[in-house]
Design an enzyme around this catalytic site. Structure first.
Site, short mmCIF file in Angstrom:
data_model
loop_
_atom_site.label_atom_id
_atom_site.label_comp_id
_atom_site.label_asym_id
_atom_site.label_seq_id
_atom_site.Cartn_x
_atom_site.Cartn_y
_atom_site.Cartn_z
N ARG A 138 0.85 -1.18 0.00
CA ARG A 138 0.00 0.00 0.00
C ARG A 138 0.90 1.24 0.00
O ARG A 138 1.90 1.31 0.72
CB ARG A 138 -0.93 0.03 1.22
CG ARG A 138 -2.10 -0.94 1.12
CD ARG A 138 -3.08 -0.53 0.04
NE ARG A 138 -4.27 -1.38 -0.02
CZ ARG A 138 -4.39 -2.44 -0.81
NH1 ARG A 138 -3.37 -2.79 -1.61
NH2 ARG A 138 -5.51 -3.14 -0.82
N GLU A 177 -4.79 6.73 -6.06
CA GLU A 177 -4.51 6.06 -7.33
C GLU A 177 -5.63 6.35 -8.32
O GLU A 177 -6.78 6.07 -8.00
CB GLU A 177 -4.35 4.55 -7.11
CG GLU A 177 -3.13 4.22 -6.29
CD GLU A 177 -3.01 2.76 -5.91
OE1 GLU A 177 -1.89 2.31 -5.63
OE2 GLU A 177 -4.05 2.06 -5.89
N HIS A 184 0.02 -0.34 -10.04
CA HIS A 184 -0.71 -1.25 -9.14
C HIS A 184 -1.16 -2.51 -9.87
O HIS A 184 -2.34 -2.89 -9.84
CB HIS A 184 -1.92 -0.55 -8.52
CG HIS A 184 -2.36 -1.19 -7.23
ND1 HIS A 184 -2.90 -0.48 -6.20
CD2 HIS A 184 -2.33 -2.49 -6.81
CE1 HIS A 184 -3.21 -1.31 -5.19
NE2 HIS A 184 -2.85 -2.54 -5.55
#
Length: 323
Positions: free
Chosen positions: A236, A265, A287
């Protein structure tokens, strides 16, 4: 029997290659590609089951959704859900587990190898004509380091941390699992926090984002690192203070960074994270450490399994506390 209303708030977080099968009970399933905060309540109105990957479900949303009984998080991390509010309102929260044990460790080592061997820099040099300029069969503009004999520090001893450790040992690396910050005496699996910071050549994060881990790595921690390690974060974003990492890279306290996560994000164009993304000593991916096709299909299958288990009155992977 009344059909159960199921709403997936951000279905486009799964690849189109993934097959999401239909649950085996009467239901009405609606997919939304993405959902803005202002759309959450209207889209979940009347829904008994909400599916979210990263769309936040805050207390203010949950109090306006009296029909909601299950939040199925299409991921392992559940920091996008106000779990205390769910507990107060009798809403069950479940999450996906043990689906990314191959894809995340492989992504970690893709980043580690690319950084230790300076692959991006050499690729860019070849594209720019440097090989021809060298006038011989090779050139040595960027240092290349082996992994064998080096040490990896792993923060987080769950399935992903263990998977990274297994690959590290296959490369001939020494493995240290970090004891929790400020905590000693946790047993033989763990190396004291300060010793991990001082002794790691690679530091890889695999712990959840909870209040105790937010800002886990900042300038104080970077200054305690003695071996200029690579910093790898596939967990994270807020575990690391981006501005402090930028300073640490400028000062040579760390040797490079491989980052797959940030907050928010996507990141703002003028953020510290995007400044990191433009650095030659940093590799940033969007990600996607979790996102092999195989892992996504496992996730999708487990997601429907969890919804079916809830509908049968035997919910599984129930989340409690901060996790």
């Amino acid at each position: 029997m009344t059909d159960k209303k199921i709403v997936f708030l951000d279905a486009d977080t799964l690849s189109r290659d993934v097959v999401l099968r239909s649950p085996d009970f009467a239901h009405e399933w609606t997919n939304h590609p993405a959902t803005r905060p202002a759309e959450v309540v209207s889209r979940l109105a009347g829904a008994e089951i909400a599916v979210t990957n990263k769309v936040r479900l805050d207390r203010q949303h949950l109090h306006q959704l009296p029909a909601l009984r299950l939040v199925a998080v299409a991921a392992t991390g559940t920091d996008c859900v106000d779990k205390a509010a769910c507990a107060e309102l009798g809403i069950t929260v479940v999450n996906i587990r043990d689906y990314a044990g191959i894809t995340v460790p492989e992504h970690v080592f893709s980043l580690v190898l690319a950084l230790r061997r300076n692959l991006v820099a050499y690729r860019d040099d070849v594209r720019a004509g440097r090989w021809q300029e060298a006038g011989q069969f090779c050139f040595h503009d960027h240092p290349i380091r082996d992994l064998a004999g080096s040490t990896i520090g792993i923060i987080g001893e769950g399935a992903l941390g263990q998977g990274v450790a297994a690959l590290a040992r296959a490369f001939g690396m020494q493995v240290m699992f970090a004891a929790h910050k400020g905590v000693d005496g946790l047993g033989p699996l763990y190396t004291p926090w300060d010793d991990v910071l001082a002794g790691a050549d690679v530091l890889s994060l695999h712990c959840p984002l909870i209040p105790a881990t937010e800002g886990l790595l900042g300038l104080v921690e970077f200054e305690a690192m003695r071996r200029r390690p690579l910093i790898i974060n596939t967990a994270r974003g807020p575990l690391i203070r981006d501005e402090d990492l930028e300073i640490a890279l400028d000062r040579g306290l760390v040797g490079g960074a491989g980052l797959d996560v940030t907050m928010p994000e996507p990141p703002a164009k003028d953020s510290a994270f995007m400044r990191l993304a433009r650095r030659p000593d940093t590799i940033v991916t969007p990600h996607i450490a979790w996102a092999s096709v195989e892992a996504q299909q496992t996730l999708a299958d487990q997601l429907v399994d969890l919804i079916e288990a809830y509908a049968a009155g035997a919910p599984r992977n129930v989340v409690s506390g901060e996790f």
